[in-house]
Design an enzyme around this catalytic site. Structure first.
Site, PDB file in Angstrom:
ATOM      1  N   SER A 143       0.868  -1.188   0.000  1.00  0.00           N
ATOM      2  CA  SER A 143       0.000   0.000   0.000  1.00  0.00           C
ATOM      3  C   SER A 143       0.899   1.230   0.000  1.00  0.00           C
ATOM      4  CB  SER A 143      -0.852   0.004   1.277  1.00  0.00           C
ATOM      5  OG  SER A 143      -1.470   1.251   1.466  1.00  0.00           O
ATOM      6  N   TYR A 156      -1.704  -1.135  10.470  1.00  0.00           N
ATOM      7  CA  TYR A 156      -1.666  -1.246   9.005  1.00  0.00           C
ATOM      8  C   TYR A 156      -0.378  -0.642   8.440  1.00  0.00           C
ATOM      9  CZ  TYR A 156      -3.866  -1.250   4.309  1.00  0.00           C
ATOM     10  OH  TYR A 156      -4.178  -1.451   2.986  1.00  0.00           O
TER      11      TYR A 156
END
Ligand code: NAD
Length: 260
Positions: A143, A156
């Site tokens: 990401s 995350y």
């Protein structure tokens, strides 16, 4: 250009993983699907991809937080495709948004298990056969949060930075063997993972879904979300001959986010 190759894509019952499965099948790869979801919907998806692209497909479920399910996913994939896995796409993942003080430790551990431990385990299982064959692609769906941070996403962000480190380390270990390991780093893609966040923000600000979406997309200078096929087509490129010397690196597709 992928006919005769077999791709295992975790979390391919939805969103980016589903798009990657279709993109690789359209290039001729056989597909091992994995992920959660409605049994009938999954069957329809797996059968349609087989029919539409004239490739072999199978679905192997399993919860990637469980070590034995990860092992079973690999073992069952091999029973179906004894030639082994040529392309591994570590894609499954989920988000949890919470200030650090309130972040539940069990959720952190689950996120690590799905987005870091399972990729480590599956790569460890697949890489030997790839090296032996002299060709392989390991693609980690990381990401933009592997490069930059956002508030309330400590788990995350840490995990996505971690998978980028893992990508580099595997690339160095496999360099010169015909196997490459790369990371895809999308900005916001409007999948169920994104939709849940936009809905939560909408609730918080007392606005519509579009208000929530707009707020999230403030970090994209383009103001637009990335489309699933704008990620999956890049994954297909990473599987091509042209990408043979791309290893250890990240491919960022983020509407300008990290350049801002
Ligand atoms: P999604 O929710 O549409 O799909 C996630 C997939 O992972 C589903 O198939 C789900 O069943 C599977 N999954 C989740 N937990 C699992 C578990 N324990 N065991 C097995 N499968 C499990 O989300 P998405 O947006 O397509 O996300 C895919 C990947 O892309 C994730 O790694 C995510 O972090 C990454 N990503 C998403 C975005 C975005 O904005 N949507 C941006 C950057 C990166």
């Amino acid at each position: 250009f992928l006919s005769g190759r077999t791709a295992l894509i975790t979390g391919s019952t939805s969103g980016i993983g589903e798009g990657v499965a279709k993109a690789l099948a359209s290039r001729g790869a056989n597909i091992v699907f994995n992920g959660f979801g409605d049994e009938n919907e999954i069957k329809k998806l797996v059968d349609n991809v087989q029919k539409d692209y004239n490739v072999q497909t199978t679905f192997i479920g399993g919860d990637l937080t469980k070590e034995k399910d990860v092992q079973a996913l690999y073992d069952n994939a091999l029973s179906k495709f004894p030639g082994g896995i040529d392309i591994l796409v570590n894609n499954a993942g989920f988000q949890n948004v919470s200030p650090l003080e309130n972040f539940p430790l069990d959720v952190f551990n689950k996120m690590v298990a799905v987005m870091l431990t399972a990729p480590f385990h599956l790569t460890k299982l697949c890489v030997g056969n790839m090296k032996q064959k002299g060709w392989g692609r390991i693609i980690n769906i990381a990401s933009v949060h592997g490069h930059v941070a956002s508030p309330n996403k400590t788990a995350y962000v840490a995990i996505k930075h971690g998978i980028i480190g893992f990508t580099k380390a595997v690339a160095i270990e496999t360099a010169g063997t015909g196997v490459t390991c790369t990371a895809m780093c999308p900005g916001y893609v409007e999948t169920p993972l994104f939709i849940k966040q936009a809905e939560d923000i909408a609730k918080k600000i007392g606005g519509t879904y579009d208000d929530g979406k707009k707020q999230i997309l403030r970090v994209h200078p383009t103001g637009e979300p990335v489309k699933v096929d704008e990620v999956s087509e890049c994954v297909a490129f990473l599987c091509s001959q042209a990408a043979s010397q791309m290893t250890g690196s990240s491919l960022i597709v983020d509407g300008g986010w990290v350049s801002h």
